[in-house]
Design a protein around this motif. Structure first.
Motif, PDB file in Angstrom:
ATOM      1  N   GLY A  50      28.556 -20.454  70.181  1.00  0.00           N
ATOM      2  CA  GLY A  50      27.983 -19.120  70.086  1.00  0.00           C
ATOM      3  C   GLY A  50      26.808 -19.023  71.034  1.00  0.00           C
TER       4      GLY A  50
ATOM      5  N   ILE B 205      36.719 -20.423  67.235  1.00  0.00           N
ATOM      6  CA  ILE B 205      35.672 -20.325  68.256  1.00  0.00           C
ATOM      7  C   ILE B 205      34.734 -21.519  68.092  1.00  0.00           C
ATOM      8  CG2 ILE B 205      33.757 -18.938  69.119  1.00  0.00           C
ATOM      9  CD1 ILE B 205      36.503 -17.671  69.610  1.00  0.00           C
TER      10      ILE B 205
ATOM     11  N   ARG C 157      38.209 -18.759  63.073  1.00  0.00           N
ATOM     12  CA  ARG C 157      39.292 -18.398  63.990  1.00  0.00           C
ATOM     13  C   ARG C 157      39.369 -19.352  65.175  1.00  0.00           C
ATOM     14  NH1 ARG C 157      37.377 -13.591  62.642  1.00  0.00           N
ATOM     15  NH2 ARG C 157      36.299 -13.164  64.583  1.00  0.00           N
TER      16      ARG C 157
ATOM     17  N   ASP D  73      33.035 -16.271  60.503  1.00  0.00           N
ATOM     18  CA  ASP D  73      34.376 -15.714  60.727  1.00  0.00           C
ATOM     19  C   ASP D  73      34.939 -16.167  62.077  1.00  0.00           C
ATOM     20  OD1 ASP D  73      34.093 -14.428  58.291  1.00  0.00           O
ATOM     21  OD2 ASP D  73      33.824 -12.423  59.173  1.00  0.00           O
ATOM     22  N   SER D  74      34.099 -16.173  63.115  1.00  0.00           N
ATOM     23  CA  SER D  74      34.545 -16.614  64.439  1.00  0.00           C
ATOM     24  C   SER D  74      34.912 -18.095  64.416  1.00  0.00           C
ATOM     25  CB  SER D  74      33.459 -16.348  65.485  1.00  0.00           C
ATOM     26  OG  SER D  74      33.291 -14.959  65.671  1.00  0.00           O
ATOM     27  N   ARG D  75      34.077 -18.899  63.774  1.00  0.00           N
ATOM     28  CA  ARG D  75      34.369 -20.337  63.659  1.00  0.00           C
ATOM     29  C   ARG D  75      35.701 -20.559  62.950  1.00  0.00           C
ATOM     30  NH1 ARG D  75      30.905 -23.004  59.554  1.00  0.00           N
ATOM     31  NH2 ARG D  75      32.526 -22.087  58.294  1.00  0.00           N
TER      32      ARG D  75
ATOM     33  N   ARG E 286      33.866  -7.628  67.108  1.00  0.00           N
ATOM     34  CA  ARG E 286      33.686  -7.330  65.678  1.00  0.00           C
ATOM     35  C   ARG E 286      32.275  -6.839  65.487  1.00  0.00           C
ATOM     36  NH1 ARG E 286      34.582 -10.897  61.222  1.00  0.00           N
ATOM     37  NH2 ARG E 286      34.676  -8.966  60.078  1.00  0.00           N
TER      38      ARG E 286
ATOM     39  N   VAL F  17      31.555 -17.171  71.325  1.00  0.00           N
ATOM     40  CA  VAL F  17      31.295 -15.852  70.767  1.00  0.00           C
ATOM     41  C   VAL F  17      29.884 -15.450  71.184  1.00  0.00           C
ATOM     42  CG1 VAL F  17      30.513 -16.750  68.532  1.00  0.00           C
ATOM     43  CG2 VAL F  17      31.337 -14.416  68.689  1.00  0.00           C
TER      44      VAL F  17
ATOM     45  N   GLU G  30      34.160 -12.032  71.376  1.00  0.00           N
ATOM     46  CA  GLU G  30      34.795 -13.339  71.522  1.00  0.00           C
ATOM     47  C   GLU G  30      35.485 -13.457  72.868  1.00  0.00           C
ATOM     48  OE1 GLU G  30      37.377 -13.894  68.167  1.00  0.00           O
ATOM     49  OE2 GLU G  30      35.685 -14.043  66.776  1.00  0.00           O
TER      50      GLU G  30
ATOM     51  N   VAL H  73      29.746  -9.256  67.588  1.00  0.00           N
ATOM     52  CA  VAL H  73      30.156 -10.462  68.295  1.00  0.00           C
ATOM     53  C   VAL H  73      31.312 -10.092  69.212  1.00  0.00           C
ATOM     54  CG1 VAL H  73      29.347 -12.201  66.645  1.00  0.00           C
ATOM     55  CG2 VAL H  73      31.652 -11.269  66.400  1.00  0.00           C
TER      56      VAL H  73
END
Length: 128
Positions: free
Chosen positions: A96, A93, A91, A87-89, A37, A60, A55, A53
Motif C-alpha cells: 500500500g 494486494i 484480494r 479488503d485489498s489484502r 473502492r 493499492v 488498485e 483506494v
C-alpha cells in the motif's frame, strides 16, 4: 461504512479542507482506469469521513482521505483506511502506498505505514 461515488468523496474533501467552489470535483474528470473502492463513514445519515483506494498490480494507492470538521479526531478516517487495506489484502494486494499531509502522517503511521520520502504540497488558501 458504506460505498460512495467520487462525487461524495469530492464533497467531503472540499468540506474537510475548506475548499469553496468546484474544488475536488473539478479535479476529477473521470474514473481511473484501475479498480477503485471508495468508502465513507455515516453519522446521522450524513457521510462525514471517506477514503479511496486505487488498485494497480500488487499495490493499492490510498487517497482522498478526509473528515469534515466536527467529526475529526474520532478515528473515522483510520477505520475506513484500515477496512479498505484489509479488503485489498484479502484480494491479494501486497503493498500500500500514499502521500500524507503533516496532519495525516500520524494516522498512517499507526496503520503501519512508514515514511520513505518527501514531496512538497501546494494548496490555495484564502488571503488573511
Amino acid at each position: 461504512l458504506v460505498e460512495v461515488d467520487l462525487g461524495e468523496i469530492s464533497r467531503i474533501n472540499d468540506l474537510a479542507y475548506g475548499i469553496e467552489g468546484p474544488g475536488w470535483g473539478a479535479a476529477i474528470d473521470r474514473d481511473p482506469d484501475l479498480p477503485v473502492r471508495a468508502l465513507a463513514a455515516v453519522i446521522d445519515g450524513e457521510p462525514v469521513s471517506c477514503a479511496i483506494v486505487i488498485e494497480g498490480y500488487d499495490d493499492v494507492c490510498v487517497t482522498g482521505v478526509a473528515t469534515v470538521p466536527g467529526h475529526q479526531c474520532q478515528g473515522l478516517a483510520a477505520a475506513i483506511v484500515a477496512r479498505l487495506l484489509t479488503d485489498s489484502r484479502d484480494r491479494g494486494i501486497r503493498t500500500g502506498t500514499l502521500q500524507a499531509s503533516t496532519a495525516g502522517a500520524p494516522v498512517y503511521e499507526r496503520l503501519g505505514f512508514s515514511d520513505v520520502g518527501f514531496i512538497e504540497l501546494w494548496e490555495l488558501r484564502k488571503p488573511g
